[in-house]
Design a protein around this motif. Structure first.
Motif, PDB file in Angstrom:
ATOM      1  N   HIS A  67       0.808  -1.223   0.000  1.00 36.92           N
ATOM      2  CA  HIS A  67       0.000   0.000   0.000  1.00 36.92           C
ATOM      3  C   HIS A  67       0.836   1.266   0.000  1.00 36.92           C
ATOM      4  O   HIS A  67       0.436   2.271  -0.574  1.00 36.92           O
ATOM      5  N   TYR A  68       1.994   1.211   0.661  1.00 34.82           N
ATOM      6  CA  TYR A  68       2.751   2.443   0.862  1.00 34.82           C
ATOM      7  C   TYR A  68       4.164   2.391   0.299  1.00 34.82           C
ATOM      8  O   TYR A  68       4.947   3.311   0.517  1.00 34.82           O
ATOM      9  N   GLY A  69       4.467   1.335  -0.430  1.00 35.25           N
ATOM     10  CA  GLY A  69       5.741   1.278  -1.151  1.00 35.25           C
ATOM     11  C   GLY A  69       6.959   1.459  -0.264  1.00 35.25           C
ATOM     12  O   GLY A  69       7.986   1.967  -0.719  1.00 35.25           O
ATOM     13  N   ALA A 106      12.470   5.420   6.030  1.00 35.83           N
ATOM     14  CA  ALA A 106      12.079   5.164   7.423  1.00 35.83           C
ATOM     15  C   ALA A 106      12.093   3.672   7.760  1.00 35.83           C
ATOM     16  O   ALA A 106      11.283   3.183   8.542  1.00 35.83           O
ATOM     17  N   VAL A 192      13.017  11.342  -3.035  1.00 36.39           N
ATOM     18  CA  VAL A 192      13.734  10.093  -2.764  1.00 36.39           C
ATOM     19  C   VAL A 192      14.556   9.613  -3.961  1.00 36.39           C
ATOM     20  O   VAL A 192      14.963   8.460  -4.029  1.00 36.39           O
TER      21      VAL A 192
ATOM     22  N   ALA B 198       1.668   3.675  -4.477  1.00 37.73           N
ATOM     23  CA  ALA B 198       2.195   3.236  -3.178  1.00 37.73           C
ATOM     24  C   ALA B 198       3.437   4.030  -2.780  1.00 37.73           C
ATOM     25  O   ALA B 198       3.554   4.502  -1.650  1.00 37.73           O
ATOM     26  N   GLY B 199       4.347   4.209  -3.721  1.00 36.95           N
ATOM     27  CA  GLY B 199       5.619   4.868  -3.440  1.00 36.95           C
ATOM     28  C   GLY B 199       5.494   6.294  -2.939  1.00 36.95           C
ATOM     29  O   GLY B 199       6.388   6.801  -2.255  1.00 36.95           O
ATOM     30  N   TYR B 201       3.646   7.308  -0.650  1.00 37.31           N
ATOM     31  CA  TYR B 201       3.370   7.317   0.787  1.00 37.31           C
ATOM     32  C   TYR B 201       4.619   6.969   1.596  1.00 37.31           C
ATOM     33  O   TYR B 201       4.986   7.688   2.524  1.00 37.31           O
ATOM     34  N   GLY B 202       5.282   5.864   1.230  1.00 33.68           N
ATOM     35  CA  GLY B 202       6.512   5.482   1.921  1.00 33.68           C
ATOM     36  C   GLY B 202       7.542   6.608   1.903  1.00 33.68           C
ATOM     37  O   GLY B 202       8.289   6.792   2.864  1.00 33.68           O
ATOM     38  N   ALA B 203       7.553   7.367   0.815  1.00 31.20           N
ATOM     39  CA  ALA B 203       8.521   8.463   0.674  1.00 31.20           C
ATOM     40  C   ALA B 203       8.280   9.589   1.669  1.00 31.20           C
ATOM     41  O   ALA B 203       9.156  10.409   1.922  1.00 31.20           O
ATOM     42  N   PHE B 205       7.315   9.055   4.889  1.00 33.15           N
ATOM     43  CA  PHE B 205       7.415   8.605   6.288  1.00 33.15           C
ATOM     44  C   PHE B 205       8.583   9.249   7.037  1.00 33.15           C
ATOM     45  O   PHE B 205       8.441   9.660   8.185  1.00 33.15           O
ATOM     46  N   TYR B 206       9.735   9.291   6.387  1.00 32.81           N
ATOM     47  CA  TYR B 206      10.912   9.834   7.081  1.00 32.81           C
ATOM     48  C   TYR B 206      10.746  11.326   7.402  1.00 32.81           C
ATOM     49  O   TYR B 206      10.898  11.727   8.568  1.00 32.81           O
TER      50      TYR B 206
END
Lengths: 357, 357
Positions: A67-69, A106, A192, B198-199, B201-203, B205-206
């Motif tokens: 979901h969040y890669g 993260a 990123v 998806a990507g 969102y993960g990007a 987090f930090y």
């Protein structure tokens, strides 16, 4: 099951797949060696590194990677010399970048010693998968994925680290032509782009498909603000030879700090090739091509090694590059491979001998 | 096993988990309803849509979703009215955006009719998971992941579409304060910011973790070029009330075209609230806050609904917002929920009645 000194459990396969593989006709990255390394993170630490037979993994459909890669990877290669010694190339640079990517996504960093010990144990188990001879290698794919269940957009509390390996010949099977991006972008300042984040790659597929329809295999990404500066090719860093000078873009938070890129710059210096690391205008390269001064373009990367580019497209116009007898790409690739395959002196300390069990 | 008219196979669970769930104390997105929908793409088409008991999925470690982040999702909600009728809110808008996201990630589009028929069948099976009462809903998470084996960076040839559902109360459990991004970025022009990739969102987090350390739950992303313009909050679109005027940024290839955002703009118009859709300078909001003219900030999104923001941080300075009796956020949220829960006339045709089997 046995324990290595670092408490890496090893479960050996009972049935090898090696005899089913046609090593002369490999398609990049679609056959995998018999074993894989796995290590899970939960309760705040990496636990129970294990080497076991290659096989599927089970995840909850809500696992955060889907979901969040939240996922990063590296690419490395193992080479075998004539004496059956297995070598890695600058592995610590890859492990350090792996953890740099993790930090940006993260993801908890993975211990360097467990990574390297595990990788060596894995390569020893699957050493028959590494074939001798220039161009043959075992491509190594370490990666981490977020495994925690739950569809809320926050960092996962659990992760899976894995290393899988795939016997490889060349990454690109045919000639490579590139398109200079003028509309789509790969990375934002403050984003990123410098990390090997999974999402960076999927985001390139659609624009690359459009480029493929025009006869290009890859896109050379430009800065997202102006599209005036050439940056990297997504799977490769990119070098231009104008006259006898080599030029490549500086790394930044948008551009991957490629291990092969760094090595090319060092080798160029050693060979007395003038190399400049600076921003490169699209217009400069187009102008050089029109004047006949653009002699080469090539990409560098672990998977691609050093890959010559036959031509490029910019704003609807196609440019072909000359085929040189004395190309920098060939020379640099030769020098690089001589080091990788233990055929030349290793002045820079790049080779890493895999310890036999 | 039975076939619906659209040939969706349905396998009912033998054991429901519903009795183990404390519906009064739900944490967002970490409990799932009994069933899920699954449909695989291979050989050029989506095949055999199936509804079956919620459970883990098995993938090859080289599946492209793990390495290249080729994955997108949507967020939707189902509501139950006092007569036990189940409603969706503007589902076609979500399905259309789902396919828009898919296109940008080079994923084959999913047929709208199979999506909606499948979702309705799923909601009928799990209708006991949808609780009555304002604030209760079943959060619906449709997503697609790339499943082809292989570590070469190219679009997958196989995919898995899924819908999983999670009973929900509020998304944010406490007060929300936001930080205006001044260094990190979410999206580039020409990138995938407008897609629910998806990507994306993960990007976040930090940088969000860094903001959390300073007391902020979310980041309001600014344009990557200058960080001068406020864009969206990553999980929410963002609205500012200056004086009695509501302002939100226009959608773009960096900003998600939120269904709740659109609905808020329509409701504001109906309520006679002046609303402007235009670029918003950080400096303008800071100045308005300093003059006491900034009355509200709120986020809008399917998961978050309409979420008031209590304060914001910009360049090391913290700002608190007044607590209003007559907040636009409360008023708009009330109006929105009245439509969602079938408590008010549906002037705009937003409600969609889930057909009973």
């Amino acid at each position: 099951m046995k324990n290595t000194p670092l408490a890496i459990d090893v479960i050996e396969t009972k049935t090898s797949n090696i005899d089913s593989v046609d090593f002369d006709n490999l398609v990049f990255g679609n056959v995998f060696a018999d074993h894989m390394m796995e290590c899970d993170y939960h309760d705040g630490q990496w636990q129970n590194p294990t080497i076991k037979p290659y096989g599927p993994i089970q995840l909850d459909p809500s696992a955060k990677v889907f979901h969040y890669g939240q996922a990063i990877f590296e690419g490395m290669k193992a080479f075998k010399d004539d004496d059956d010694q297995v070598w890695l190339f600058r592995p610590v640079a890859n492990i350090e970048r792996f953890n740099k990517s993790s930090q940006r996504l993260a993801i908890p960093e993975f211990p360097q010693d467990v990574f390297l010990e595990g990788l060596e144990a894995l390569l020893n188990l699957d050493r028959d998968w590494i074939k001798k001879g220039f161009g043959n290698s075992l491509y190594i794919r370490p990666f981490v994925i977020a495994t925690e269940k739950g569809v809320s957009a926050s960092p996962s509390k659990s992760y899976k680290f894995m290393i899988i390996c795939s016997p490889a010949k060349s990454y690109y099977s045919g000639e490579v032509r590139v398109f200079f991006a003028d509309k789509f972008s790969r990375a934002a300042d403050g984003g990123v782009g410098y990390a090997k984040a999974a999402g960076n790659y999927g985001a390139q597929f659609y624009p690359t498909n459009l480029a493929k329809e025009e006869g290009y295999q890859q896109i050379v990404w430009t800065d997202a603000n102006s599209h005036e500066y050439l940056e990297e090719a997504g799977t490769m860093n990119i070098f231009f030879r104008v006259g006898d000078k080599l030029i490549t873009a500086p790394t930044s938070d948008r551009i991957l700090d490629g291990v092969t890129r760094k090595s090319v710059l060092t080798l160029a210096e050693e060979l007395g090739i003038e190399a400049e690391v600076r921003r490169i205008k699209v217009s400069e390269i187009v102008e050089a091509a029109e004047k006949g001064e653009l002699k080469e373009i090539f990409g560098s990367g672990t998977a691609a090694t050093i890959n010559p580019v036959r031509g490029f497209g910019n704003k609807g116009k196609k440019y072909e590059l000359p085929q040189l007898e004395d190309s920098y790409a060939s020379l640099l690739k030769q020098k690089l491979m001589e080091i990788q395959y233990n055929k030349a002196e290793d002045k820079f300390g790049w080779r890493y001998a895999v310890k036999k069990n």
